[in-house]
Design an enzyme around this catalytic site. Structure first.
Site, short mmCIF file in Angstrom:
data_model
loop_
_atom_site.label_atom_id
_atom_site.label_comp_id
_atom_site.label_asym_id
_atom_site.label_seq_id
_atom_site.Cartn_x
_atom_site.Cartn_y
_atom_site.Cartn_z
N ASP A 501 0.83 -1.20 0.00
CA ASP A 501 0.00 0.00 0.00
C ASP A 501 0.87 1.27 0.00
OD1 ASP A 501 -2.02 1.80 0.35
OD2 ASP A 501 -2.84 0.90 2.17
N GLY A 544 -5.21 3.44 -7.73
CA GLY A 544 -5.45 3.65 -9.16
C GLY A 544 -4.61 4.75 -9.79
N ASP A 565 -10.73 3.84 -0.98
CA ASP A 565 -11.33 2.84 -0.09
C ASP A 565 -12.85 2.79 -0.22
OD1 ASP A 565 -8.72 2.93 0.74
OD2 ASP A 565 -9.20 2.82 2.87
C1 GAL Z 1 -5.54 2.18 3.01
C2 GAL Z 1 -5.99 1.05 2.12
C3 GAL Z 1 -6.94 0.20 2.93
C4 GAL Z 1 -6.22 -0.34 4.15
C5 GAL Z 1 -5.61 0.82 4.95
C6 GAL Z 1 -4.71 0.32 6.07
O1 GAL Z 1 -4.70 3.02 2.29
O2 GAL Z 1 -6.60 1.56 0.98
O3 GAL Z 1 -7.46 -0.84 2.14
O4 GAL Z 1 -5.24 -1.23 3.74
O5 GAL Z 1 -4.85 1.67 4.14
O6 GAL Z 1 -4.15 1.35 6.82
#
Ligand code: GAL
Length: 749
Positions: A501, A544, A565
């Protein structure tokens, strides 16, 4: 930065009106003092700024309900203070029904805050960076700080100064989502009426809806509790009674319903003294997937990819009465099947395509299925299916919760429909690495290797999460400059899936990243994973940016998030799901799959406070149908150990899952797209087509869909995949779709 921009865009999408649907207190206050204008900001940190007499005339003006990145503080992370001077008239008290406690609502604050009124601390949420207990974000939590009316910090008929000390770790920051205001709490504000904690209980012949009431006031509160059934706009009264909510108590109100009821249950609690109301409405769940047959059925996808030489594990997903025995003829050298568990293990030494015949037998008969193992032509040849901890547990995930989900995956029987991965999202990492730089788990995960051993023993697989940046989005350690060390730890721990991420990599990448900048960190981890020689599904998560679907494959990704999200609301589902035509058009077994984010069904909550998904049952059918047409990874986002009958039924329809897992992996085309109706068509490996019809309206729609209107020849046979029933069709098909509901057909004519 663009990364941060995406982040605060994501965060801004939750609206206060949605919070009101939850029937939280503070939504219905009538006498309130709006604190919208006059706020000021200064970045940095100085305790003198808490003092009311501090001269903030040189500070910049700021709007409270919008993150500061959109107001001249682009890319700023760290401490900041907001201040506001406001007059507090005693007329507010005079006009209020109860005059005991004053609530100060500040909206949400990204990420943590300590709030002062006239120099006195009146509340704190989350933990600031310098907190001895460690930093903790609470960016999604409403700030409601309540004081008794005679609190010395309140200056009646005089000026007051609010000073909010806040800490933004990454992404969006500051006050956002909700207009700050001050109001006295009324009786209704002490009542919480919660229809989301308990799912509808579905039993043969009857159904129960349990509504949870709590009264946090020190006296009983009385009100009229009304239940009505809304059937296509016609309201049928169901029950009406006086309820007394005892002082400081919790009370479960059960509503018995007949299982033949359809429509929406509307409930109201009208507080007796003021008439102020709390309301909730929920669509009654309906079951479409027929009960599982006792005869054996193999549900495993037709193809599975692995690397030669890598440890191999594959469970033959099959339903039917137990005991069951499994067989596989023509297994390639190096693999063995455990005939009682259905788990194939070993390692294939040579590249190649191996055609295997799987067999499953029980007291009701025997069944076989062709199965292809591709060694050396890529992994994740169909979209991965499993569970991820984020949408339910958020950062509160633990070893125990992961094991509970794994056990539920097995015991509920879902695993027998092909659900395989058990993925830990953010929140497993220790605050610091070991002295040699090795990654360490925090004390919620005592032994990662033991956990993977346990899961593998069940036939499941284990996934993990990290960031290419120094910190994850939850503020935990990321893999920056430790990529190979981390990949080696994953190998050692027996990890099968990595979600990677972007998060704080936004502070490493240049301000306006080029395409190469976006790709760079993903190449690094691709190589590190490849060096481990383990089959680790590589899931890119960067929302994306830079049209990741165009190059996700190039950087070694198997799946890539195409959006911000998801949340458990129709708006979120619609905005994400129905915008996937282009991203999904790149999908394919030899390329990879776009990931429109995890499933928001069952008990979700992103914390240790869970609630039933706010999507209606019809919207949840739409969710699974659309994700299947898109060949999206299917990651269940709920507490598996509390799965209700509806959610299980929704996730165990093999004919629907087969559309997602179709070995052709071809993208769908949207052949009809208007305000009220969308139709998506996806070619399947057996030459037939899957057709999804979606009611975009918030009310029931009767549709006469002509095959010719969606570019299809008049078919002879079509099959309703949710109901698993075949039918003969004429020129058109007549449909009755509930609000935001859908139908999914397979057309072979
Ligand atoms: C976001 C991600 C989520 C989750 C979260 C965890 O950036 O899109 O799906 O993984 O971080 O902190």
């Amino acid at each position: 930065m663009f990364g941060s921009a995406i982040k605060y865009f994501i965060k801004m999408k939750i609206s206060l009106s949605v919070a009101c649907l939850f029937l939280l207190p503070f939504c219905l206050q009538s006498q309130s003092l709006i604190l919208k204008d006059g706020w000021k900001i200064k970045t940095g940190d100085d305790m003198a700024w808490a003092r009311p007499e501090y001269d903030d005339s040189g500070w910049k003006a700021i709007q409270p309900a919008r993150v500061f990145e959109t107001q001249g503080f682009e890319g700023y992370d760290g401490y900041a203070w907001y201040r506001l001077k406001f007059f507090l008239p005693s007329s507010l008290k005079e006009k209020s029904h109860l005059k005991e406690s004053l609530n100060i609502f500040l909206g949400k604050i990204d990420d943590a805050d300590i709030t002062y009124l006239n120099g006195v601390e009146i509340g704190r949420t989350g933990r600031l960076d310098n907190d001895p207990k460690g930093y903790e974000t609470e960016w999604q939590k409403d700030r409601n700080y309540t004081l008794p009316a005679n609190h010395p910090a309140l200056h009646w008929d005089a000026d007051n100064v609010l000073a909010v000390r806040m800490d933004d770790a990454n992404g969006g920051g500051g006050m956002w989502n909700g207009t700050p205001q001050v109001a006295f709490l009324d009786l209704i504000d002490y009542v919480r009426m919660d229809a989301l904690t308990h799912a509808f209980e579905l039993l043969p012949g009857r159904m129960t809806k349990t509504v949870l009431f709590s009264n946090t006031y020190n006296k009983p509160i009385k009100g009229i509790f009304t239940v009505e059934i809304n059937q296509n706009g016609g309201i049928i009264p169901y029950s009406r009674e006086l309820l007394t909510l005892e002082a400081s108590s919790v009370f479960e109100k059960k509503i018995p319903l007949s299982d033949s009821l359809h429509g929406i249950v509307q409930i109201t609690f009208a507080e007796q003294e003021t008439g102020k109301q709390l309301r909730a409405a929920q669509e009654i769940p309906y079951i479409l997937t027929p009960p599982e047959a006792p005869a054996p059925k193999i549900n495993t996808p037709e193809v599975y990819g692995c690397r030669p030489g890598a440890p191999f594990q594959f469970y033959i997903a099959a339903t039917g009465t137990t005991p069951m025995t499994y067989d596989a003829s023509n297994l390639p050298m190096g693999l063995t099947l455990d005939k009682t568990t259905g788990i194939i293990t070993g390692s294939i030494p040579e590249e190649g395509t191996y055609r295997v015949l799987l067999k499953v037998k029980n007291a009701r008969g025997e069944v076989s299925k062709n199965f292809r193992i591709e060694a050396g032509r890529g992994i994740a040849l169909t979209p991965p299916m499993g569970w991820n901890s984020w949408n339910c547990w958020g950062l509160s995930v633990s070893d125990a919760k992961v094991r509970a989900s794994a056990n539920a995956m097995v015991q509920s029987g879902l695993m027998r429909h092909g659900w395989t991965y058990i993925n830990i999202d953010d929140g497993w990492e220790a605050p610091e690495r070991a002295a040699d730089g090795t990654m360490v788990t925090n004390d919620k995960f005592p032994d990662m290797k033991d956990l993977s051993g346990y899961l593998h023993g069940l036939g499941l697989k284990l996934g993990i999460y990290s960031s290419p940046g120094p910190r994850t989005c939850g503020g935990f350690l990321g893999s920056y400059q430790h990529e190979q060390q981390d990949a080696d730890s994953y190998k050692d721990w027996g990890i099968d899936y990595l979600k990677y991420d972007w998060c704080s990599y936004g502070s490493i990448a240049p301000q306006n990243p080029s395409l190469d900048d976006y790709k760079k960190p993903y190449f690094v981890m691709r190589d590190a994973l490849a060096n481990t020689g383990r089959d680790i599904v590589y899931s890119l998560c960067q929302y994306g940016m830079g049209n990741v679907w165009e190059w996700g494959h190039e950087v070694g990704g198997n799946v890539w998030r195409t959006t911000g999200d998801i949340e458990d609301t129709w708006e979120s589902l619609k905005n994400i799901g129905f915008a996937q035509e282009t991203p999904a058009s790149f999908n394919g077994p030899w390329y990879g799959f776009g990931d429109p984010d995890m499933l928001v069904v069952g008990m979700v909550g992103w914390s240790d406070q869970l609630h039933q998904s706010r999507l209606t049952p019809s919207e949840q059918y739409t969710h699974i149908t659309l994700w299947s047409l898109l060949s999206a990874p299917l990651m269940i986002g709920c507490d598996m150990s509390k799965m209700d009958a509806f959610t299980y039924n929704l996730l165990s329809n093999d004919e629907v899952i087969a559309i997602d897992q179709d070995p052709l992996g071809k993208p769908p085309k949207r052949v009809k797209n208007d305000e009220n109706l969308q139709v998506w068509v996806k070619p399947l490996s057996d030459g037939s087509q899957a057709v999804g019809v979606f009611n975009m309206k918030a009310e029931l729609q009767e549709i006469d869909l002509k095959w010719s209107d969606i570019g299809l020849k008049t078919p002879q046979i079509y099959r309703d995949l949710w109901r698993q029933k075949g039918k003969i069709a004429g020129q058109s098909i007549k449909l009755r779709l509930p609000a935001h509901g859908c139908a999914l057909y397979k057309i072979s004519g």
